[in-house]
Design an enzyme around this catalytic site. Structure first.
Site, short mmCIF file in Angstrom:
data_model
loop_
_atom_site.label_atom_id
_atom_site.label_comp_id
_atom_site.label_asym_id
_atom_site.label_seq_id
_atom_site.Cartn_x
_atom_site.Cartn_y
_atom_site.Cartn_z
N LYS A 83 -44.82 -60.41 26.56
CA LYS A 83 -43.93 -60.83 25.47
C LYS A 83 -44.13 -59.91 24.27
CE LYS A 83 -42.66 -65.11 22.98
NZ LYS A 83 -43.06 -66.51 22.71
N SER A 158 -39.07 -69.74 22.88
CA SER A 158 -38.81 -68.37 22.47
C SER A 158 -39.08 -67.33 23.55
CB SER A 158 -39.68 -68.03 21.25
OG SER A 158 -41.06 -68.04 21.61
N SER A 182 -42.73 -72.79 23.78
CA SER A 182 -42.10 -71.51 24.10
C SER A 182 -42.51 -70.89 25.42
CB SER A 182 -42.36 -70.50 22.97
OG SER A 182 -41.60 -70.84 21.85
#
Lengths: 506, 496
Positions: A83, A158, A182
């Site tokens: 990420k 997210s 997330s």
């Protein structure tokens, strides 16, 4: 030859160790897949082909040079996506924000250093809501990521880039971060496995902070065992993170390899279900509960009365911490710098203001303003102070619930993946996606989302959430692996096999 | 704009001063408060930095254990309570020299509270109560380029050096100090002096005010004599020498007194001190103060110093400066008044070192207190910054004792050394300074008596008081090289 991208990390590791394939072959296969499908998915913000292949070559050397007695890292040579919130030395890290466009960190996050040491080639950086604020990845400054199950839909957020990359077979593994859901919510809506470890279980050093007291990094994978193997690589005490727990963690992979629920007390949380949850999500959840009962688990209903205040407390604590954590993006040292219009000799303050105006997206500004207000003199006690009290009450609810149950269970998210744009202009509707995942962050306890099937009404994946007491992450893997096995038996194969094939670009 | 001033003593006849002192001390730990970077002074800009002290995205702080111990030691030396549990807090405000745009500090949970420090001024003891001692990180340093003053106003651009960012800083805050009356300025100076000595003896800081490792903010307000309601205070920032502390108080007393006398109100504000003029000018107005939005620092765990650690540190505390000084006075035969004068003038250590360099206690004290402090004031520098070493003072004193220099010549030598003309013996050599010989003295005495026959007559008549003017004339004739005692003897002898 088998399509290497369809293999799990566990299968890839076995093939690498036996010498059937090389890490370069595996890594190249995933890079090729990214080239083919990412134009449609947009799961990646940066792809590092050269870096990944060079790490793959190094992994192959270690694999080739290993004597039989020598123990090598289990995931050596298995590629991974990270990420874009974790700093990667020499590789751009933007947190999905315009304000960090092009920023190349001079250092690796601790978990990235651990990935490198364990020999996992890093394919690239995955898309995310800006500074991890969102549940759809639509708030990325670089455009949304698309759900491999339906390109018109969001992959959650997210960490939608990581979940889409894993669900879309661009990477067997990915790193996510979970501040209010997330990792778990994107896992649920993409049919993947996602784990938020105990707060302090994985070092936060090098993770761009959203809310320091809530953020936790964890694994994203297609199987519970894969997630466990990755968890074992990234967990552990880090002297660079004061909030990292100094303890000896048991092997999560061992736990995942010994699934079991016989005699397990499973608590169904009254407050995490019912109204507001899509019928299909509830149905699949109830089926999982029945499967557990059938496998010998004792199911009890537990009540956590303060969970109803979790969302309100969360949306005071998170913006408060974020407003402070995001102050540093001021154009003075790194990142975007914007001069204000029509000012001949702007002051530093004017440049700061113009840069933050231009560099932050709407959702980020919304939360900075909320947090700034909540911390203001005269409002602090009523908002931030009160929210901290709620947090204590929620931790007590968990403690009481874990007196009655070994693990708690709930649907991970109230709905399947929604369409891109559907909730973009309705922040409160967006926030509700995390209604079931937020309490774990407030209390610091570990949580896992395991695929629980497809909702009959729309054919899209839903997930079941398992929660365990702090430090008992291994219990999640024992139970999660059992749930996974029970479901695979009932489905007759992995859920992701039922996802539509993605159109391959030429 | 000129500021109307009252006379210090006149103002304090009518108003009671209330002092408050906030002192920032850079700790002498090897590394910074939250990272492993060096704290050494004077390195090239931005060479002692890392992701944490630069506030790079993703970086995190880890507290330096030595800094906690140093702070606890300071608290113990100031008779404070040491918290059993406390936290760091974030103080949020935007400024280019603050890497994270918040400062990790302590807010409502300081590490040490409720202590005191005693000082003596003019034989009178004052107890300065300490409200709190807390630990925080220092900011970077801005350098404003292109303006005339080095201040931000008028500068064309600014440079920032982050070497200082993250250096551990202890803030020591007093409670309002009342009842000092006319001694306010001296009490302020004595407090900072005493605090500096305590900190130096603890070995927790190099306490160099000129390098900024000890910085002082001076709060002052006035209230009508006999009143109980505190007046409006000003905070004069970064007063960076002992002398300046005293001058800043004097100036604020005079400035605020004049305003109050004129029926104007004192504006609550921060003010800047100007070393050159000894005056203050307004800075940011506190009445439009920022809201720092303090909240507990979530990246750090709470501090909970174990009682064994605290007691262990207490056992390592050196004896207080007052005890050490009393022993020093005893050994060297100084009185309590001598001691107080030397302490408050900031020359005690210099006197001690001069004695160690071979001069007598009396001469050492006399040189520093009786001459060099005055020279420093004339030159507008701290006495410790005078360009003369203790070894040079001891050498001059030695030459004076042996009769090779008169007192007057000796002072000329000291002045020449301070002026940078060279070492003691070289200066004497180049100027040809030596005590006048017997023959030269007789010539000068005879000439002086001959030039003033009426005075010579008085002396002959037994009027001893008439000798003075002749001694003066002899001194003048010899350029100060005459031994005054011998000259007096010769005058009496030659006049008769």
């Amino acid at each position: 030859m088998t399509d290497l991208t369809r293999l799990s990390a566990t299968e890839l590791a076995a093939a690498l160790t036996s010498g059937d394939v090389t890490s370069v072959e595996v890594t190249q296969a995933h890079l090729d897949r990214i080239a083919e499908v990412d134009p449609a998915l947009h799961a990646f913000l940066a792809v590092d082909s050269d870096g990944a292949l060079s790490q793959a070559r190094a992994a192959d050397q270690r694999l080739a040079g290993a004597g039989s007695a020598q123990s090598l890292p289990e995931l050596l040579g298995v590629p991974i996506a990270v990420k874009d919130i974790a700093t990667t030395k020499g590789l751009t890290t933007t947190a999905g924000s315009r304000i960090l466009e092009g920023w190349v960190p001079p250092y690796d996050a601790t978990l990235v250093a651990k990935l490198r040491a364990a020999g996992l080639p890093i394919l690239g950086k995955t898309n995310m809501d800006e500074f991890a604020m969102g549940s759809s990845t639509e708030h990325s400054a670089y455009g949304p990521t698309h759900n491999p199950w339906d390109l018109e839909r969001v992959p959650g957020g997210s960490g939608g880039g990581s979940s889409a990359a894993v669900a879309g077979f661009e990477a067997p593994l990915a790193i996510g971060t979970d501040t209010g859901g997330s990792i778990r919510q994107p896992a649920a809506v993409t049919g993947t496995v996602g784990v938020k470890p105990t707060y302090g279980g994985v070092s936060r050093y090098g993770l761009i902070a959203l809310a320091s007291s809530l953020d936790q990094a964890g694994p994203v994978a297609r199987t519970v065992l894969d997630a466990a193997l990755l968890h074992d690589v990234i967990a552990g005490h880090d002297p660079m993170d004061s909030t990292s727990i100094d303890t000896e963690w048991p092997s999560m992979a061992d736990a995942a390899r010994h699934p079991g629920v016989d005699g397990l007390r499973v608590g169904v949380v009254t407050e995490l279900g019912g109204e507001g949850y899509q019928p299909g999500a509830r149905q699949r959840f109830e089926e999982v509960v029945e499967l557990l009962v059938g496998a010998g688990a004792d199911v009890v209903e537990v009540s956590c009365p303060h969970f109803r205040y979790a969302m309100s407390a969360y949306y005071l604590i998170l913006p408060s911490e974020a407003s402070s954590n995001l102050a540093r993006y001021d154009a003075m040292r790194y990142g975007l710098r914007v001069a204000p219009d029509g000012v001949a000799e702007p002051s530093a303050e004017q440049v700061m203001a113009a840069t933050r105006e231009a560099g932050f997206g709407e959702e980020v500004k919304r939360r900075i303003i909320l947090g700034t207000f909540a911390l203001s003199s005269g409002y602090y006690d009523a908002y931030y102070g009160q929210a901290q009290k709620v947090r204590t009450l929620i931790a007590r609810d968990f403690a009481a619930a874990f007196e009655q149950a070994d693990v708690l269970i709930s649907p991970t998210a109230p709905t399947t993946a929604f369409t891109i744009g559907e909730k973009y202009d309705d922040p409160l509707a967006m926030y509700l996606n995390d209604i079931a995942t937020i309490p774990a962050n407030l209390a610091g306890v570990p949580g896992m989302s395991v695929p629980s099937g497809l909702a009959p009404e729309d054919g899209l994946p839903v997930g079941v959430q398992l929660l365990a007491p702090a430090l008992e992450d291994a219990r999640l893997y024992t139970v999660g692996a059992a749930v996974e096995r029970l479901l695979l038996d009932s489905w007759g194969g992995p859920l992701l096999d039922r996802a539509p094939a993605l159109e391959v670009s030429a | 704009m000129t500021t109307t001033l009252g006379a210090y003593d006149d103002v304090l006849d009518r108003y009671a001063p209330v002092l408050g002192l906030e002192t920032h001390v850079e700790l002498g730990t090897a590394t910074k408060l939250f990272c492993g970077c060096s704290t050494a002074f004077g390195a090239p800009p931005n060479t002692q930095v890392c992701p944490t002290c630069l506030g790079l995205p993703g970086s995190l702080p880890v507290t330096n254990e030595a800094a906690i111990e140093f702070t606890v030691k300071i608290g113990l030396a100031l008779h404070c309570e040491i918290a059993t549990w406390c936290r760091f807090a974030r103080k949020n405000y935007f400024y280019p020299d603050m890497p994270k745009d918040y400062q990790v500090s302590q807010y409502d949970e300081p590490l040490c509270t409720d202590g005191y420090l005693d000082v003596v001024v003019g034989g009178e003891a004052f107890r300065v109560e300490i409200e709190r001692v807390h630990l925080e990180e220092d900011t970077g340093k801005s350098l404003h380029v292109g303006g005339a003053t080095g201040r931000i106003h008028g500068a064309t651009h600014s440079l920032v050096d982050y070497n200082r960012a993250g250096i551990p800083l202890v803030e020591i805050v007093t409670r309002p100090v009342q009842g000092t009356g006319h001694k306010a300025a001296e009490v302020a100076r004595a407090y900072v002096t005493e605090l500096r000595d305590v900190l130096r003896d603890l070995g927790v800081s190099d306490v160099r005010m000129e390098q900024g490792s000890l910085r002082c903010d001076v709060n002052l307000s006035l209230m009508p004599a006999g009143a109980t309601q505190l007046g409006t205070r000003t905070e004069t920032k970064n007063v960076n020498s002992l002398r300046s502390v005293e001058r800043a108080v004097r100036h604020e007393v005079e400035r605020q007194g004049a305003r109050l006398d004129a029926g104007e109100r004192v504006v609550q504000e921060t003010r800047h001190f100007h070393e050159d003029s000894g005056t203050t000018s307004p800075g940011r107005s506190k009445e439009e103060a920022q809201d720092y939005r303090y909240f507990p620092e979530p990246d750090l765990v709470p501090l909970a110093p174990a009682r064994e650690l605290v007691e262990g540190l207490r056992a390592t505390l050196p004896e207080p400066p007052s005890v050490r000084r009393a022993a020093f006075a005893e050994v060297n035969g100084f009185t309590a008044i001598d001691l107080e004068q030397m302490v408050n003038a900031g020359v005690l250590d210099l006197v001690g070192e001069t004695i160690a360099a071979g001069a007598s206690p009396t001469k050492s004290k006399g040189w520093w207190l009786g001459y060099l402090v005055g020279r420093a004031n004339e030159l507008d520098v701290e006495v410790s910054e005078l360009a003369i070493t203790v070894a040079q003072v001891a050498r001059i004193s030695e030459l004076e004792d042996s009769g090779e220099l008169t007192n007057k010549l000796a002072r000329q030598v000291a002045d020449a050394v301070i002026a940078g003309e060279g070492d003691v013996d070289a200066v004497i050599e180049s100027h040809g300074w030596k005590v006048a010989g017997e023959d030269e003295l007789i010539v000068a005495v005879d000439a002086a008596l001959a030039a003033q026959p009426d005075i010579a007559a008085k002396i002959r008549d037994g009027n001893q008081g008439a000798v003075g003017p002749i001694v003066g004339a002899v001194m003048k004739a010899t350029g100060g090289a005459a031994d005054a005692t011998r000259a007096r003897e010769l005058i009496l002898e030659r006049a008769s």
